[in-house]
Design an enzyme around this catalytic site. Structure first.
Site, PDB file in Angstrom:
ATOM      1  N   HIS A 182       2.170  -0.244  -4.604  1.00 29.77           N
ATOM      2  CA  HIS A 182       0.916   0.178  -5.096  1.00 29.77           C
ATOM      3  C   HIS A 182       0.966   1.275  -6.029  1.00 29.77           C
ATOM      4  O   HIS A 182       1.620   2.455  -5.976  1.00 29.77           O
ATOM      5  CB  HIS A 182       0.228   0.825  -3.812  1.00 29.77           C
ATOM      6  CG  HIS A 182      -0.374   0.052  -2.958  1.00 29.77           C
ATOM      7  ND1 HIS A 182      -0.001  -0.743  -1.815  1.00 29.77           N
ATOM      8  CD2 HIS A 182      -1.926  -0.492  -2.866  1.00 29.77           C
ATOM      9  CE1 HIS A 182      -0.845  -1.495  -1.115  1.00 29.77           C
ATOM     10  NE2 HIS A 182      -1.882  -1.326  -1.876  1.00 29.77           N
TER      11      HIS A 182
ATOM     12  N   ASN B 170      10.020   2.878  -2.759  1.00 24.86           N
ATOM     13  CA  ASN B 170       8.679   2.773  -2.307  1.00 24.86           C
ATOM     14  C   ASN B 170       8.454   3.634  -0.724  1.00 24.86           C
ATOM     15  O   ASN B 170       7.364   4.271  -0.581  1.00 24.86           O
ATOM     16  CB  ASN B 170       8.328   1.344  -2.306  1.00 24.86           C
ATOM     17  CG  ASN B 170       6.635   1.048  -1.780  1.00 24.86           C
ATOM     18  OD1 ASN B 170       6.102   1.685  -2.079  1.00 24.86           O
ATOM     19  ND2 ASN B 170       6.778  -0.182  -1.029  1.00 24.86           N
TER      20      ASN B 170
END
Ligand SMILES: *[C@@H]1O[C@H](CO)[C@@H](O)[C@H](O)[C@H]1NC(C)=O
Ligand SMILES: *[C@@H]1O[C@H](CO)[C@@H](O)[C@H](O)[C@H]1NC(C)=O
Length: 408
Positions: free
Chosen positions: A236, A266
């Site tokens: 994201h 991440n």
């Protein structure tokens, strides 16, 4: 010392102004906007923004006589057991009681029939580097578009360059633990042959694609293994938890808000950066403006030539490439009221032992005390901080802000 007194006075002044919205003797409605996971969104009548509880509160207060729109994007409201429209007006009477479609109705008696449907649309505007502006949000049948994220999208690389959103000071009281949807691929953004973006990200397909670029056999697990950390995740740009409402959180799961990100980065340092930004807004009670972007292309050495080889999740036989694996992720965090800002940067390559020698700007992380990260750990994503102007000297599409100082 003088600065901290000034900040205290400023905080008090802000608190007074915010508290002044509803007087002590005034009648108002007070509701939990997260009553149900399918409670409607609450927006100003005819507006396109979202209402949030004031800082430090979990309830939303609406003065008596004031009307708001209750919205179930792409679905319908259920009011007193009956299916109604996508948008209906509610006028506060008192407590949790509203006048809706002529009936006295409690907030607990309204919900959405189905999930909110998000979408991404090109606006027709352009951004730098040949990018095109797209908005992610909710398209209402009355023509309104409730935008949550703005994306500067590179249609050639088929990757976002950066995203932008507004973080509410009330983010600490956001919806937590709601179910995660899978990622959606919006029409008009991808041209990648017969495969879907989702297929390109699957472990076996990404392994085959990356290995072919660096001269490994399709099934070799040297870099993309079968464990929890060493593969390219759907990273994201604007995070799910950066939003208050479940519908907004779900709307982050669009591929144009994602780029390939090593899961070890991440899930570790990048996740810490995201958490720290939310904590900053929460602890300081400030609305923040947040730009998140990518830069460069990560490389791995070719097995036979040793040459640094840029990595893509899509390669075609004619030499076309798309969905590059970014070399870095960056996040510009800006407080518009103090005009302070900072750029947080992390290297997206757990295999690059030279990450510390490749900083793109002067590290000022030692002046920040609000980040909890293992910033020097390469596996977790080697991370640092720079002034916004310094980042922009290298990343031409980073925001052009008049910053008065580092966000401390
Ligand atoms: C968000 O997505 C999850 C998973 O698909 C779904 O269960 C949930 O109802 C969605 N929430 C909203 C408000 O759309
Ligand atoms: C870096 O982080 C990884 C993953 O959490 C860990 O296994 C490793 O021991 C850390 N390395 C150092 C030098 O601390």
């Amino acid at each position: 010392m003088i600065t901290s007194i000034f900040i205290l006075v400023l905080a008090l002044a802000v608190a007074l102004v915010k508290g002044a919205a509803i007087g002590d003797d005034e009648v108002y409605c007070e509701i939990n906007p997260l009553q149900y996971t399918n409670s409607p969104l609450i927006i100003p009548t005819g507006g396109t923004t979202f209402l949030y509880p004031s800082y430090g509160e979990t309830t939303l207060k609406i003065p008596a006589g004031e009307t708001v729109d209750l919205v179930c994007p792409g679905s319908n409201l259920i009011v007193l057991g009956s299916r109604t429209e996508e948008v209906i007006q509610a006028t506060c009477i008192s407590n949790a009681r509203f006048r809706i479609l002529g009936e006295r109705t409690l907030w607990t008696q309204v919900s959405c029939a189905g999930d909110a449907t998000a979408k991404s649309l090109y606006t027709g505007a352009v951004c730098v580097n040949g990018g095109k502006i797209a908005e992610i949000g909710f398209s209402l049948t009355d023509g309104r578009f409730l935008s949550t994220i703005t994306v500067c999208y590179d249609a050639v690389d088929q990757s976002p360059l950066y995203t932008y959103f507004d973080m509410t000071a009330s983010i600490g009281n956001n919806a937590k633990g709601t179910p995660r949807p899978s990622f959606s691929q919006d029409g008009g953004f991808y041209s990648i042959g017969s495969r879907t973006v989702n297929q390109l990200y699957t472990r076996s397909v990404q392994r085959g694609t990356i290995n072919a670029q660096i001269g490994l056999s399709a099934t070799d697990i040297k870099y993309i293994d079968n464990g929890n950390w060493f593969f390219l995740a759907r990273g994201h740009l604007t995070a799910r938890a950066d939003f208050f409402y479940p519908a907004q959180q779900n709307a982050t799961f669009r591929y144009i808000n994602a780029a390939p990100q090593w899961q070890s980065f991440n899930g570790l340092n990048w996740n810490e950066i995201e958490n720290s930004v939310r904590d900053y807004a929460d602890v300081n009670g400030v609305d923040l403006q947040v730009w998140t972007g990518v830069y460069g292309i990560a490389t791995l050495p070719h097995e036979s030539t040793g040459e640094d080889t840029p990595l893509y999740l899509y390669t075609a036989t004619d030499g076309t490439t798309a969905l590059p694996v970014p070399s870095i992720y960056w996040k510009v965090v800006y407080n518009p009221s103090s005009r302070r800002g900072v750029a947080l940067i992390g290297a997206n390559n757990p295999y690059d032992v030279n990450a510390a020698d490749k900083l793109i700007c002067t590290d000022v992380s030692s002046s920040l005390n609000w980040l909890s990260w293992n910033r020097l750990n390469i596996t977790q994503g080697y991370s640092y901080a720079c002034s916004v102007a310094d980042l922009r000297r290298v990343v031409s599409y980073a925001p052009n802000l008049q910053v008065s100082g580092i966000l401390v």
